[in-house]
Design an enzyme around this catalytic site. Structure first.
Site, short mmCIF file in Angstrom:
data_model
loop_
_atom_site.label_atom_id
_atom_site.label_comp_id
_atom_site.label_asym_id
_atom_site.label_seq_id
_atom_site.Cartn_x
_atom_site.Cartn_y
_atom_site.Cartn_z
N HIS A 72 -7.28 0.97 -6.43
CA HIS A 72 -7.53 0.07 -5.30
C HIS A 72 -8.19 -1.20 -5.85
O HIS A 72 -9.38 -1.46 -5.62
CB HIS A 72 -8.42 0.77 -4.27
CG HIS A 72 -8.39 0.15 -2.91
ND1 HIS A 72 -7.65 -0.98 -2.61
CD2 HIS A 72 -9.04 0.48 -1.76
CE1 HIS A 72 -7.83 -1.29 -1.33
NE2 HIS A 72 -8.67 -0.43 -0.79
N GLN B 165 -10.16 -3.82 -3.65
CA GLN B 165 -11.46 -3.31 -3.21
C GLN B 165 -12.52 -3.49 -4.31
O GLN B 165 -13.61 -3.99 -4.07
CB GLN B 165 -11.32 -1.82 -2.85
CG GLN B 165 -12.58 -1.20 -2.30
CD GLN B 165 -12.94 -1.75 -0.92
OE1 GLN B 165 -12.13 -1.77 -0.03
NE2 GLN B 165 -14.17 -2.23 -0.77
N CYS C 225 -16.37 1.51 0.79
CA CYS C 225 -15.16 0.70 1.04
C CYS C 225 -14.73 0.76 2.49
O CYS C 225 -14.02 -0.13 2.96
CB CYS C 225 -14.03 1.20 0.13
SG CYS C 225 -13.72 2.96 0.27
N ARG D 109 0.88 -1.18 0.00
CA ARG D 109 0.00 0.00 0.00
C ARG D 109 0.91 1.22 0.00
O ARG D 109 1.60 1.50 0.98
CB ARG D 109 -0.91 0.00 1.24
CG ARG D 109 -1.60 1.32 1.45
CD ARG D 109 -2.71 1.27 2.47
NE ARG D 109 -3.89 0.61 1.92
CZ ARG D 109 -5.09 0.65 2.46
NH1 ARG D 109 -5.28 1.32 3.58
NH2 ARG D 109 -6.10 0.03 1.90
N ARG E 163 -13.61 -8.80 1.58
CA ARG E 163 -12.21 -8.51 1.25
C ARG E 163 -11.36 -9.74 1.54
O ARG E 163 -10.48 -10.11 0.77
CB ARG E 163 -11.69 -7.33 2.09
CG ARG E 163 -12.19 -5.96 1.67
CD ARG E 163 -11.60 -5.47 0.36
NE ARG E 163 -10.14 -5.41 0.36
CZ ARG E 163 -9.42 -4.39 0.83
NH1 ARG E 163 -10.03 -3.32 1.31
NH2 ARG E 163 -8.10 -4.41 0.78
N ASP F 69 -17.20 6.92 -1.18
CA ASP F 69 -15.89 6.78 -0.53
C ASP F 69 -15.62 8.10 0.21
O ASP F 69 -16.31 9.10 -0.04
CB ASP F 69 -14.83 6.51 -1.63
CG ASP F 69 -13.40 6.40 -1.11
OD1 ASP F 69 -13.22 6.14 0.09
OD2 ASP F 69 -12.47 6.55 -1.94
N1 NVA Z 1 -9.94 6.96 -1.24
C1 NVA Z 1 -9.58 6.43 0.04
C2 NVA Z 1 -9.80 4.96 0.10
C3 NVA Z 1 -9.59 4.32 1.46
C4 NVA Z 1 -9.76 2.83 1.45
C5 NVA Z 1 -8.14 6.79 0.36
O1 NVA Z 1 -7.30 6.70 -0.55
O2 NVA Z 1 -7.85 7.15 1.50
N1 CP Z 2 -11.18 -0.24 2.40
C1 CP Z 2 -9.91 -0.34 2.82
O1 CP Z 2 -8.97 -0.56 2.05
O2 CP Z 2 -9.79 -0.21 4.17
P1 CP Z 2 -8.44 0.01 4.98
O3 CP Z 2 -7.90 1.37 4.60
O4 CP Z 2 -8.85 -0.06 6.41
O5 CP Z 2 -7.46 -1.07 4.62
#
Ligand code: NVA
Ligand code: CP
Length: 295
Positions: free
Chosen positions: A127, A130, A253, A100, A281, A213
């Site tokens: 993502h 997801q 998500c 990540r 997930r 989101d």
């Molecule tokens: N758009 C959000 C998704 C979190 C799972 C982010 O990047 O923080």
């Molecule tokens: N939806 C998602 O990826 O959640 P986290 O940021 O908690 O991993």
């Protein structure tokens, strides 16, 4: 399938076979309890996580393998070791890498130098885990019809648009004008039934699922006030849900911010399937790990 960086790289058949494998992971998990015995997954995180970290770690354990949490800032990467060297070293120890990261180019670079499968656990751009989970969650309920996304046209929306495109699911994306999805993604789904608008009501009309989101993504904290102002009128509330199909579900998500992108009434109400998504997930990622490492 040899890695998962971008849904653009997958075929429809690969996604369908992942869903079939996920069905098996859910219905007969014990059958797979030693499937990845002695396999290790390193999970490299440059950003926070609840679901991604827990679902991958628990999933590896349930498959008989082991996952290692690797926080970027506490590693030599945080002191400037190149991502290419890190990737080569990880490939000597681990059977797979999940990462990540902020900049999408970093995961492309990581994958370029890896000799084991690399999984994108979110970048600023995409993502994919997801989106595959989201469409699996709709497939399970026979609701793979029209998905409306209302919110920010960034990572989650990008992967959702691509996944819908691959599976011939209609997708309607409503964002403020300055937050429309990236041109690259829009071009990739040009021939699919994917529509981008600035009107949330146009997007949800006839939708079988309404998705949103966060308005302030990880790493955008300094833009918070500016983004909240731009999203005025884009909250998924009772009125917006009423404009979708009667049997429409609400998706997110997570993490969610009640009172910002969604009202508490909607996310905590009977149409919400957000915790089924969160659970899935793990099942989808178990199927993904199994596909990448075992088949
Ligand atoms: N758009 C959000 C998704 C979190 C799972 C982010 O990047 O923080
Ligand atoms: N939806 C998602 O990826 O959640 P986290 O940021 O908690 O991993």
């Amino acid at each position: 399938m040899h890695q998962l960086i971008d849904i653009h790289d997958l075929t429809r058949e690969e996604i369908e076979s992942l869903f079939e494998c996920t069905d098996q992971m859910k219905s007969t998990p014990v059958k797979f309890s030693s499937a990845l015995k002695n396999n290790t997954l390193v999970m490299l995180f440059a950003k926070p996580s609840t679901r991604t970290r827990l679902s991958f770690e628990t999933g590896m354990t349930e498959l008989g393998g082991h996952a290692i949490f690797f926080e970027m800032g506490e590693s030599q990467l945080g002191r400037g070791e190149p991502i290419s060297d890190t990737s080569k070293v990880m490939s000597r120890y681990e059977d797979a890498i999940m990462a990540r990261l902020f900049d999408h180019e970093e995961i492309v670079e990581l994958a370029k130098h890896a000799t084991v499968p690399v999984i994108n656990g979110l970048t600023d751009f995409l993502h994919p885990c997801q989106a595959l989970t989201d469409l699996y969650t709709l497939y399970e309920r026979d609701l793979l019809d029209t998905v409306a996304f209302v919110g920010d046209g960034n990572n989650v929306a990008h992967s959702l648009m691509q996944a819908c495109g691959k599976l011939d699911v209609s997708c309607r994306v409503a964002t403020p004008p300055e937050m429309e999805p990236d041109e690259t993604i829009q071009n990739r789904v040009r021939d699919a039934d994917v529509v981008v608008t600035n009107d949330p009501y146009e997007a949800v009309d006839g939708a079988s699922a309404v998705y949103t989101d966060v308005w302030v993504s990880m790493g955008e904290e300094e833009q918070r006030e500016e983004k909240l102002a731009a999203f005025e009128g884009y909250q998924v509330d009772r009125d917006l849900m009423d404009a979708a199909r009667d049997d429409a579900v609400f998706m997110h998500c997570l993490p969610a911010h009640r009172g910002e992108e969604v009202s508490a009434e909607v996310i905590d109400g009977p149409q919400s399937i957000v915790f089924d998504q969160a659970e899935n997930r793990m099942h989808v990622q178990k199927a993904l790990l199994y596909t990448l490492l075992e088949e």
